[in-house]
Design an enzyme around this catalytic site. Sequence first.
Site, mmCIF file in Angstrom:
data_model
loop_
_atom_site.group_PDB
_atom_site.id
_atom_site.type_symbol
_atom_site.label_atom_id
_atom_site.label_comp_id
_atom_site.label_asym_id
_atom_site.label_seq_id
_atom_site.Cartn_x
_atom_site.Cartn_y
_atom_site.Cartn_z
ATOM 1 C CB CYS A 187 99.761 81.285 27.179
ATOM 2 S SG CYS A 187 100.370 80.030 26.063
ATOM 3 C CG HIS A 188 97.820 84.788 28.092
ATOM 4 N ND1 HIS A 188 97.469 83.816 27.183
ATOM 5 C CD2 HIS A 188 98.474 85.742 27.389
ATOM 6 C CE1 HIS A 188 97.879 84.184 25.981
ATOM 7 N NE2 HIS A 188 98.490 85.342 26.076
#
Lengths: 412, 265, 179
Positions: free
Chosen positions: C143-144
Site C-alpha cells: 500500500c505505502h
Amino acid sequence: MSKRQYNNRVMQWVEDRLPIISLMENSGVIYPTPKNLNYWWNYGSLAGVVMVIMILTGIFLAMNYQAHPTVAFDSVERIVRDVNYGWLLRYLHMNGASMFFLLVYIHMFRGMYYGSYKAPRELLWMIGVTIYLAMMATAFMGYVLPWGQMSFWGATVITNLFSAVPVVGTDIVTWMWGGFAVDFPTLNRFFAWHYLLPFILFALVFLHLWALHTHKSNNPLGIDAKTPQDMMPFHPFYTIKDLYGLGFFMIFYLYFVFFQPNFFGEVDNYIPANPMVTPPHIVPEWYFLPFYAMLRAVPDKLGGVIVMFAGVLILYVLPWLDTSKVRSARFRPVFKQMFWIFFLDCLVLGYVGAKSPDEMFMGIMTMTTLGQIATTYYFFHFIVLLPLLGKYETTKPLPNSIAEEVAKKYAQ
Amino acid sequence: MRKLFIIALMGLSLGFAGAAHAAGGAPVPAKQNWTFTGLFGGGFDKAQLKRGGQVFFEVCNGCHSVSLMAYRNLVESGAWTEDEAKELASGFEVQDGPNDEGEMFMRPARLSDRFVSPYPNDKAAAAAHGAIPPDLSVITKARKYGPDYIHALLIGYKDEVPEGVTIPEGSNYNEFFPGNAIAMAAPLTDGAVEYADGTEATLDQLSRDVVTFLAWAAEPELEARTALGIKVLIYLVILTAMLGALKHRIWRRLSDPNLSCEDPH
Amino acid sequence: MTDNSNTLGDGSRRDFLLVSTATLGVAGTALAVWPFIHSANPAKDVLALASTEVDLSAVEEGMAITVMWRGKPVFIRHRTPSDIQMAAEVELADMRDPQADADRVQKPEWLILVGVCTHLGCIPSGQKLGDSRGEFGGWFCPCHGSHYDTSGRIRKGPAPFNLPVPPYAFTDDTNIVIG
C-alpha cells in the site's frame, strides 16, 4: 420580525446569517403559553421525549440486530446477553413502545376532553392523527423483528387483512410479503421500513409543533387568550413543569425497564417463529387491542377490516363531527359525561380485544357480542352523539379571561 | 385528586396488559418464592444455581438444548470457577472445522462454545422422541407464569390419571401441562441427582434448583439489571423531588397579575 | 414580559436549589450516554472468541503460513538460520521501533506476527515464495511501501511500529495456541 441583538458574539454571528437563535428563543423560551395549563398538558412533550429515546435506542439496536429468519431471534437474545448494556437498550426500546402509546393515548383523550381539535386547530389535530398512524405502522413492523411466534403470526394476520381488498387483495398481500408467506423478504423489508418510518414520524412531529405554535396551546378553559396577561413565557414555567413531569414519568417507565421488562410483552414471543404452528391464543400488543376488537366484531372479512380502519380514520373528521362552539368539557355538562362513557367504551374494546371471542362476559354474553356493542357505541359517539350535542346541549357560561381565572385561583 | 386520577388512568391502561395475560385452561400454578422474582428483581443464589446446573447437565441436557448459553456464561454467573467451567465444557464434544484436509472434526468444548445440544438438528430430536424437546434457553420467559409453571410442571406428574381423562399412548399425565398429555416422561424423581454439595435431592428441591438455573439462562442479565435499576430509581426520585421544589418556587410568580407574555411575532 | 420572568432562579447569585438540580440532571444525562457508547465496544461473545490452534509440523524451513485469529491474519514463518542471524545482528539504534529479535520470539526458528501493517492496516506481502519481501528479507507492504525485516520490525517506509507479536504458547514441540 425585528432584528434581535445578542450579547454573545458567536450567537449574534450565527443569528445574522441564519436566524435560528431567535427561532429557538421564540419557540422554546419566550413562546407565549396560557397560564392555566394543567398536568394533562405534559403528555405531548413527554411523548416527544420518548420518541427521541426510541430513535436513539433503535439506532444502537439496529447496529446489532440481524434481519434474517435464521438468526433474528438469536440476534435479539445476543443483544440482551452479550452486547454491552444491550439489555438496557432493548428493554428501553421494547417498553418505550408501550410508553409511547400510553402517553399518546392520554394526549389524545386530553385533546378530546378539552376540545383541542376545534378551529383553528383542526390541522394540528389531523397531523396528530397522522403521527398516530405512523406510530401504529412503526410499532407493528418493529414487533415483527424479534421473530418470535407473535411476531410471525402478527405479521401474517395483519398483512392478511389486505387480502380482504376485492379483486387484487391476494396480489397485494403477495407483494407485501415478497413471497408466498411471511419469510425472509418480509422480515428484511419490515426492518427497512421500521428504520425509515420513525424519521417520517419525526418530521410529522415538527409539522405538529409548527401548527401548534401558529395558534398556541388550547387550555383547560377552552377560551382564546385575549390579552398578554393571559399568557406567560414557556420558559421557565413550562420547562420546569415539563421536567418535573418527566421525572415522574421516567420513574414509572424505568421501573418496568429494570424490574419487569417483559410485563407488557407476550410470553409466546419468546418462542422462535414457527411457520408450521400457530399459537393457541394470538393477541396483538395492548395498544392495538381496541381495534382488534373492532375487527373481530364484524363477522364479514372485508367489513371487519373497513370498520377497524374507520375506527382510526374517523378521528380525522372529528373537528367537523363535533359542532359545538364551546371547546372545553368543563362547560359542556352532557358532553363531559359522554366523554367518560366513550373513554370507558374504549377500555371495554381493549378488554374484549384481549379475550377469546367465544369467552363469556360475566355469563351474559360472548366477547364477540360485547365487542359488537362497544364498537357500535364507538361510532355512535362520533357520528350521532357529537353532532347532536353541538346542537342541543346547553353549555355553561364561559369565563371572561384566563388571567381572571388564574387570579382567582391564586387569591385563595 | 388530580394525581389520584392520573394513577387510576395508568392503572386502567395496565389492566389492558393484564387482561391479555389472563386466559387459558390449565390450572394456575402456585406462586413460589424465588430469589429472582421480587417487585424489585433480585438475584440468584450461587449454590442453588450450581446445583441447578448439575441437574440440567446430568438430566435435562440429555434431550434438551440451551443453545443461547456458552460455557463462559457459567463463569460470568459467579457460581462456577473458571477451572470448573472448563472441566465441565471439556466433557462435551463439538464439531469444528473444516481442517486443512477439508474434513470436519470433533474436539472437546471450550469456554467460548455454546452449550452442546444433544441433537444436531430438530429432525434428529423429533426422530428420537416423536416430539421436539424445546430449547430451554428462554423457557421461563416463554411460558405464562414462568418459573412457577416450570416448577409446577416438573412436580405435576401423576401416576393416576383422573376419571374422564384419556392420555394417548406414549404420553404422560401432567396436571399443569395444557391439555394434560405431555410427551416428556417425568424427568426428575427423588434422588435423581447426587448433589455435589450434599443437599438432599428431593423432587421439590431438584425442581427448584433447575428452575433457578433455567431462569438464569433466560435472563443472565438480571442481576446487573436490577442492581443498576435500584441506583437509577433512587437518583430519579431525588432529582424529581428537587425539580418539584424548583417548580413550586418558580410557579409562585404566577400570583403576580402583571405576569404576561407578548407574541414575539 | 416582566423583567425576571425568563430566569429560572430567584435572582440570588448562589441559588443552591437551581444549581444543584441542574448539576444532578446534567450529570445523570451524561452518565446515560455511556451505555450507548459502550454498546458499540466488542460484545462478550466477541471478546470470548476461540483461540486458534495451529499445527506447525508441516511448515518447512523457509516456508510461511497464514492463519486467521480474531478476524486478522497471523503470519507464521519457519525462519532459516540466515534469517535468524540477520534478525539478531542488526544495530538496534538504527531502528524506528527498536526491539531485540530475542524479545519477539519464543523459539528462534518460529516467528509469529499479526500480519497487519502498522501504518494503515494493509496486509504486507512476503508470505508466499516469490512474493516481494522488501529490502530486508521480511515483508513488504504494497500500500505505502513499508519494509519489515526477518523479525517483522519496521525498517523503512511510513509504518510507525513493528508488526505486533500476538499472545501464543507452545502446547508441544509443533503445536501452538494463539490467543
